[in-house]
Design an enzyme around this catalytic site. Structure first.
Site, mmCIF file in Angstrom:
data_model
loop_
_atom_site.group_PDB
_atom_site.id
_atom_site.type_symbol
_atom_site.label_atom_id
_atom_site.label_comp_id
_atom_site.label_asym_id
_atom_site.label_seq_id
_atom_site.Cartn_x
_atom_site.Cartn_y
_atom_site.Cartn_z
ATOM 1 C CD GLU A 94 -9.783 6.135 -1.957
ATOM 2 O OE1 GLU A 94 -10.661 5.957 -1.090
ATOM 3 O OE2 GLU A 94 -8.874 5.335 -2.170
ATOM 4 N NE ARG A 151 -2.914 2.160 8.440
ATOM 5 C CZ ARG A 151 -2.903 0.875 8.117
ATOM 6 N NH1 ARG A 151 -3.411 0.477 6.975
ATOM 7 N NH2 ARG A 151 -2.381 -0.017 8.929
ATOM 8 C CB CYS A 194 -7.141 5.368 -12.563
ATOM 9 S SG CYS A 194 -5.425 5.554 -13.046
ATOM 10 N NE ARG A 253 -6.565 6.503 0.784
ATOM 11 C CZ ARG A 253 -7.225 7.662 0.851
ATOM 12 N NH1 ARG A 253 -7.642 8.260 -0.245
ATOM 13 N NH2 ARG A 253 -7.468 8.222 2.024
ATOM 14 N NE ARG A 311 -3.438 0.679 0.112
ATOM 15 C CZ ARG A 311 -4.390 1.306 0.801
ATOM 16 N NH1 ARG A 311 -5.090 0.675 1.705
ATOM 17 N NH2 ARG A 311 -4.632 2.584 0.600
ATOM 18 N NE ARG A 335 0.137 1.424 -18.955
ATOM 19 C CZ ARG A 335 0.007 0.250 -18.366
ATOM 20 N NH1 ARG A 335 1.056 -0.361 -17.863
ATOM 21 N NH2 ARG A 335 -1.163 -0.317 -18.275
ATOM 22 C CE1 TYR A 380 -1.092 5.024 3.351
ATOM 23 C CE2 TYR A 380 0.609 3.477 4.023
ATOM 24 C CZ TYR A 380 -0.673 3.727 3.597
ATOM 25 O OH TYR A 380 -1.537 2.688 3.395
#
Length: 119
Positions: free
Chosen positions: A76, A114, A73, A88, A6, A62, A106
């Site tokens: 959210e 997080r 893609c 994210r 992540r 890419r 992050y």
């Protein structure tokens, strides 16, 4: 073994170059910290908060050489008071390391998402 990595980054503005630059930084850090090559990557899902519409985040990957890696893609969900301008990613990778050794990344303001695992 297949593992998920992540990551997230807060982008300065809804500008094409800002999105590409931020996502490039994020992807590069995920790859470096986990000692990955594009051959290790199975697929990557990118999401962007609804306030980021100037470019597809996958384009940055890419441009980094992810030519044979499936990328997608998505937007959210628009949660009230959520951190704005965030991209994210969740990368599925094939590696021989235990789950606890995966380095989730992050960056910038996204560290607040997080704090328990942000480096």
């Amino acid at each position: 073994m297949v593992r998920a990595v992540r990551g997230a980054i807060q982008i300065e503005s809804n500008d094409r170059e800002a999105i590409l630059s931020g996502v490039t930084e994020l992807v590069a850090q995920v790859m470096e910290r986990n000692r990955l090559t594009t051959d290790d990557v199975i697929s990557v899902i990118f999401t962007a908060t609804p306030d980021l519409t100037a470019e597809f985040p996958a384009l940055a990957a890419r441009k980094l050489g992810f030519h044979n890696v499936p990328l997608i893609c998505a937007s959210e969900i628009d949660v009230p008071d959520a951190l704005p301008r965030v991209v994210r990613l969740m990368a599925h990778v094939e590696v021989d390391v235990p789950r606890e050794q995966i380095q989730h990344v992050y960056l910038r303001g996204a560290v607040a998402l997080r704090v328990d695992i942000a480096q």
